[in-house]
Design a protein around this motif. Structure first.
Motif, PDB file in Angstrom:
ATOM      1  N   ALA A 249      10.723 -31.756   5.768  1.00  0.00           N
ATOM      2  CA  ALA A 249      10.518 -32.075   4.356  1.00  0.00           C
ATOM      3  C   ALA A 249       9.079 -32.368   3.995  1.00  0.00           C
ATOM      4  CB  ALA A 249      11.374 -33.284   3.980  1.00  0.00           C
ATOM      5  N   GLY A 250       8.130 -32.097   4.875  1.00  0.00           N
ATOM      6  CA  GLY A 250       6.775 -32.549   4.598  1.00  0.00           C
ATOM      7  C   GLY A 250       5.751 -31.437   4.585  1.00  0.00           C
ATOM      8  N   LEU A 251       4.513 -31.802   4.896  1.00  0.00           N
ATOM      9  CA  LEU A 251       3.403 -30.867   4.888  1.00  0.00           C
ATOM     10  C   LEU A 251       3.525 -29.878   6.038  1.00  0.00           C
ATOM     11  CD1 LEU A 251       1.181 -31.648   7.314  1.00  0.00           C
ATOM     12  CD2 LEU A 251       1.008 -33.679   5.904  1.00  0.00           C
ATOM     13  N   THR A 252       2.748 -28.819   5.980  1.00  0.00           N
ATOM     14  CA  THR A 252       2.794 -27.785   7.005  1.00  0.00           C
ATOM     15  C   THR A 252       2.060 -28.250   8.250  1.00  0.00           C
ATOM     16  OG1 THR A 252       2.898 -26.040   5.336  1.00  0.00           O
ATOM     17  CG2 THR A 252       2.230 -25.388   7.549  1.00  0.00           C
ATOM     18  N   ALA A 253       2.813 -28.495   9.324  1.00  0.00           N
ATOM     19  CA  ALA A 253       2.211 -28.840  10.609  1.00  0.00           C
ATOM     20  C   ALA A 253       1.916 -27.582  11.416  1.00  0.00           C
ATOM     21  CB  ALA A 253       3.129 -29.774  11.388  1.00  0.00           C
ATOM     22  N   VAL A 254       2.786 -26.571  11.287  1.00  0.00           N
ATOM     23  CA  VAL A 254       2.561 -25.260  11.909  1.00  0.00           C
ATOM     24  C   VAL A 254       2.942 -24.196  10.887  1.00  0.00           C
ATOM     25  CG1 VAL A 254       3.091 -23.710  13.826  1.00  0.00           C
ATOM     26  CG2 VAL A 254       3.173 -26.187  14.183  1.00  0.00           C
ATOM     27  N   GLY A 255       2.020 -23.317  10.585  1.00  0.00           N
ATOM     28  CA  GLY A 255       2.281 -22.230   9.647  1.00  0.00           C
ATOM     29  C   GLY A 255       1.880 -20.897  10.243  1.00  0.00           C
ATOM     30  N   GLU A 256       2.537 -19.836   9.799  1.00  0.00           N
ATOM     31  CA  GLU A 256       2.247 -18.491  10.305  1.00  0.00           C
ATOM     32  C   GLU A 256       2.018 -17.538   9.144  1.00  0.00           C
ATOM     33  OE1 GLU A 256       4.395 -16.083  13.700  1.00  0.00           O
ATOM     34  OE2 GLU A 256       5.392 -15.663  11.793  1.00  0.00           O
ATOM     35  N   TRP A 257       0.961 -16.764   9.230  1.00  0.00           N
ATOM     36  CA  TRP A 257       0.676 -15.722   8.246  1.00  0.00           C
ATOM     37  C   TRP A 257       1.737 -14.631   8.391  1.00  0.00           C
ATOM     38  CZ3 TRP A 257      -5.010 -13.764   7.386  1.00  0.00           C
ATOM     39  CH2 TRP A 257      -5.056 -12.898   6.289  1.00  0.00           C
ATOM     40  N   THR A 258       2.574 -14.478   7.379  1.00  0.00           N
ATOM     41  CA  THR A 258       3.678 -13.526   7.422  1.00  0.00           C
ATOM     42  C   THR A 258       3.720 -12.772   6.100  1.00  0.00           C
ATOM     43  OG1 THR A 258       4.935 -15.085   8.784  1.00  0.00           O
ATOM     44  CG2 THR A 258       6.158 -13.255   7.810  1.00  0.00           C
ATOM     45  N   GLU A 259       3.578 -11.472   6.159  1.00  0.00           N
ATOM     46  CA  GLU A 259       3.576 -10.691   4.923  1.00  0.00           C
ATOM     47  C   GLU A 259       4.924 -10.806   4.220  1.00  0.00           C
ATOM     48  OE1 GLU A 259       2.381  -6.796   6.203  1.00  0.00           O
ATOM     49  OE2 GLU A 259       0.256  -7.274   5.980  1.00  0.00           O
ATOM     50  N   ASN A 260       4.868 -11.027   2.911  1.00  0.00           N
ATOM     51  CA  ASN A 260       6.090 -11.175   2.111  1.00  0.00           C
ATOM     52  C   ASN A 260       5.820 -10.594   0.730  1.00  0.00           C
ATOM     53  OD1 ASN A 260       8.222 -12.151   0.443  1.00  0.00           O
ATOM     54  ND2 ASN A 260       8.602 -13.815   1.898  1.00  0.00           N
ATOM     55  N   PRO A 261       6.138  -9.321   0.521  1.00  0.00           N
ATOM     56  CA  PRO A 261       5.842  -8.682  -0.768  1.00  0.00           C
ATOM     57  C   PRO A 261       6.500  -9.381  -1.956  1.00  0.00           C
ATOM     58  CG  PRO A 261       6.377  -7.031   0.887  1.00  0.00           C
ATOM     59  CD  PRO A 261       6.704  -8.366   1.494  1.00  0.00           C
ATOM     60  N   GLN A 262       7.696  -9.961  -1.764  1.00  0.00           N
ATOM     61  CA  GLN A 262       8.370 -10.626  -2.887  1.00  0.00           C
ATOM     62  C   GLN A 262       7.563 -11.835  -3.368  1.00  0.00           C
ATOM     63  OE1 GLN A 262      12.389 -10.552  -0.636  1.00  0.00           O
ATOM     64  NE2 GLN A 262      12.946 -10.850  -2.773  1.00  0.00           N
ATOM     65  N   VAL A 263       7.118 -12.645  -2.438  1.00  0.00           N
ATOM     66  CA  VAL A 263       6.312 -13.810  -2.800  1.00  0.00           C
ATOM     67  C   VAL A 263       5.004 -13.362  -3.441  1.00  0.00           C
ATOM     68  CG1 VAL A 263       4.986 -15.729  -1.830  1.00  0.00           C
ATOM     69  CG2 VAL A 263       7.373 -15.380  -1.135  1.00  0.00           C
ATOM     70  N   GLY A 264       4.394 -12.313  -2.888  1.00  0.00           N
ATOM     71  CA  GLY A 264       3.146 -11.810  -3.459  1.00  0.00           C
ATOM     72  C   GLY A 264       3.312 -11.330  -4.890  1.00  0.00           C
ATOM     73  N   ARG A 265       4.403 -10.627  -5.172  1.00  0.00           N
ATOM     74  CA  ARG A 265       4.631 -10.137  -6.543  1.00  0.00           C
ATOM     75  C   ARG A 265       4.858 -11.293  -7.515  1.00  0.00           C
ATOM     76  NH1 ARG A 265       7.453  -5.946  -3.756  1.00  0.00           N
ATOM     77  NH2 ARG A 265       9.431  -7.073  -3.947  1.00  0.00           N
ATOM     78  N   LEU A 266       5.585 -12.326  -7.074  1.00  0.00           N
ATOM     79  CA  LEU A 266       5.797 -13.480  -7.952  1.00  0.00           C
ATOM     80  C   LEU A 266       4.466 -14.158  -8.278  1.00  0.00           C
ATOM     81  CD1 LEU A 266       8.998 -15.036  -6.342  1.00  0.00           C
ATOM     82  CD2 LEU A 266       8.845 -13.859  -8.548  1.00  0.00           C
ATOM     83  N   ALA A 267       3.601 -14.309  -7.279  1.00  0.00           N
ATOM     84  CA  ALA A 267       2.303 -14.936  -7.517  1.00  0.00           C
ATOM     85  C   ALA A 267       1.458 -14.111  -8.478  1.00  0.00           C
ATOM     86  CB  ALA A 267       1.571 -15.132  -6.190  1.00  0.00           C
ATOM     87  N   GLU A 268       1.444 -12.796  -8.291  1.00  0.00           N
ATOM     88  CA  GLU A 268       0.659 -11.936  -9.178  1.00  0.00           C
ATOM     89  C   GLU A 268       1.198 -11.990 -10.607  1.00  0.00           C
ATOM     90  OE1 GLU A 268       0.947  -8.180  -7.274  1.00  0.00           O
ATOM     91  OE2 GLU A 268      -0.577  -8.637  -5.747  1.00  0.00           O
TER      92      GLU A 268
END
Length: 429
Positions: A249-268
């Motif tokens: 439930a908290g901040l990112t302690a471990v994150g991975e760069w993972t391509e996600n076109p759906q998230v990218g389109r929402l941001a754009e």
């Protein structure tokens, strides 16, 4: 990225009003710009913080106090500008700073280079109550949200949305220190919702209640980017939260760069609809039932793990902002999916595992080791202090409560679970 790509004549000023000493995002910005040959000035409380030990800090400056009025923040920044002696790129590192800089744009523009934002947009996207309406206008999924006008409406919302639900203060940067109030909590009873509403005046902003989207594998995502003068997103990417602190439930302690076109389109879509310009950090949660990605937060500044998205050309969001505001071209670097980012004090074992696709640590760096050493000392002292505070205090013989004498210790009262944004650190509030 070759140093020559950045205009090293233009310094950078990082602003952080929050007093959290464990904010690794500030250190990431110091290193990113410092390695590129930029003079980096830090306006933040460096007392007990490893950031001040970095060899890439050109100068530390005292910050405005938490809760400072806009005029006081402007006075601090203009004093810093006078000491720097030439126009600088100003990068707020927390929401309070981003909101203040947007309000003071006209006053600060002669001394600082700033993205040209429409109106008070950073304040609107950071306000969690306004974000729901902005998402609706952009057709971006957002959890169902209720803004109660009374304690009774807060209770009614628990029936409408169902339990558990999420309670948020719309402007968390206004929460008073020492109040015990958290920016976001999971509410599990109508009583808790009512009690939170009754603290609205103390919190300084409206309470909102949201439908709870359960966490789960591959459900927590984030996107970092820099919206340049044309509105194109550069210097970032989409990532998965593999481990959080506190867990689940908290901040990112471990994150991975993972391509996600759906998230990218929402941001754009969101950036295009709002006309947003500058650095952004978006948090999404995928609904396990529908598969839709719901926007949970829009932070108008660099996220703490923004260095995850340093591409093959070395471009990240703070370098993108410096290049764009100094009218230099942004290199087209290849993305590096699979790269990971680890905050060592929250995920020490992950920092030791092999990382074939590349990894960046929040605190340790071979070319800047002092902050990592300082963090180890400070974190050990922090953990020791927390453990000591939790130990039962000794009492004179014969004065123990009856329950304890009988071997029965009353259980502590249940507390709502806390959910933190990337801008909050365990133990900092």
């Amino acid at each position: 990225m070759p140093v020559s790509l950045l205009d090293t004549r233009v310094p950078a000023v990082l602003l952080r009003i929050d007093r959290n000493p464990f904010h690794h995002g500030t250190l990431g910005a110091v290193r990113s710009l410092g390695r590129a040959g930029i003079d980096v000035h830090v306006v933040a409380d460096a007392t007990g913080s490893p950031v001040g030990r970095s060899r890439f800090v050109r100068q530390l400056h005292p910050p405005p106090p938490p809760g400072a009025a806009p005029a006081d923040i402007a006075a601090v920044l203009l004093r810093v500008a006078a000491r720097v002696g030439r126009p600088a790129v100003l990068i707020p590192m927390d929401d309070a700073g981003a909101v203040a800089v947007a309000r003071l744009r006209e006053e600060l523009t002669p001394a600082y280079l700033l993205p040209r934002q429409p109106g008070a947009l950073p304040e609107r996207v950071a306000d969690k109550a306004e974000l729901a309406a902005l998402c609706a206008a952009a057709d971006v999924p957002h959890p169902e949200t209720v803004l109660p006008d009374s304690a009774e409406q807060a209770v009614f919302a628990t029936r409408r949305l169902g339990l558990p639900l999420v309670a948020k203060w719309s402007r968390p940067w206004l929460l008073p220190a020492g109040s015990g109030l958290r920016s976001t909590v999971v509410v599990r009873s109508a009583h808790d919702a009512r009690e939170l509403y009754l603290r609205t005046e103390e919190a300084g902003s409206r309470l909102l209640l949201q439908a709870f989207l359960p966490p789960g594998p591959d459900r927590d995502w984030f996107l970092h980017g820099y919206a340049d003068r044309r509105g194109a997103l550069r210097g970032g990417g989409a990532g998965r939260k593999l481990c959080s602190w506190p867990r689940g439930a908290g901040l990112t302690a471990v994150g991975e760069w993972t391509e996600n076109p759906q998230v990218g389109r929402l941001a754009e879509r969101l950036v295009g609809t709002l006309g947003y310009r500058g650095v952004l950090d978006l948090d999404f949660r995928r609904c396990g039932r529908t598969g839709a990605y719901h926007l949970l937060d829009f932070n108008p500044r660099p996220g703490a793990q923004f260095r995850l998205f340093a591409d093959a050309a070395g471009l990240d969001v703070v370098r993108a902002q410096h290049l764009d505001l100094t009218h230099r071209p942004l290199p087209a670097g290849e993305p590096l999916p699979g790269r990971t980012f680890v905050v060592e004090n929250y995920a020490p074992l992950a920092a030791l595992r092999p990382a074939p696709q590349g990894r960046e640590l929040a605190w340790y760096a071979g070319d800047d080791p002092a902050p990592g050493r300082a963090m180890r000392r400070l974190w050990c002292a922090h953990v020791t202090r927390r453990l000591r505070d939790r130990l039962p205090r000794s009492v004179p013989p014969g004065t123990r409560p009856a329950a304890a004498r009988l071997g029965r210790v009353p259980a502590p009262a249940p507390q709502p679970s806390a959910e933190q944004t990337d801008d909050e650190k365990a133990g900092s509030r």
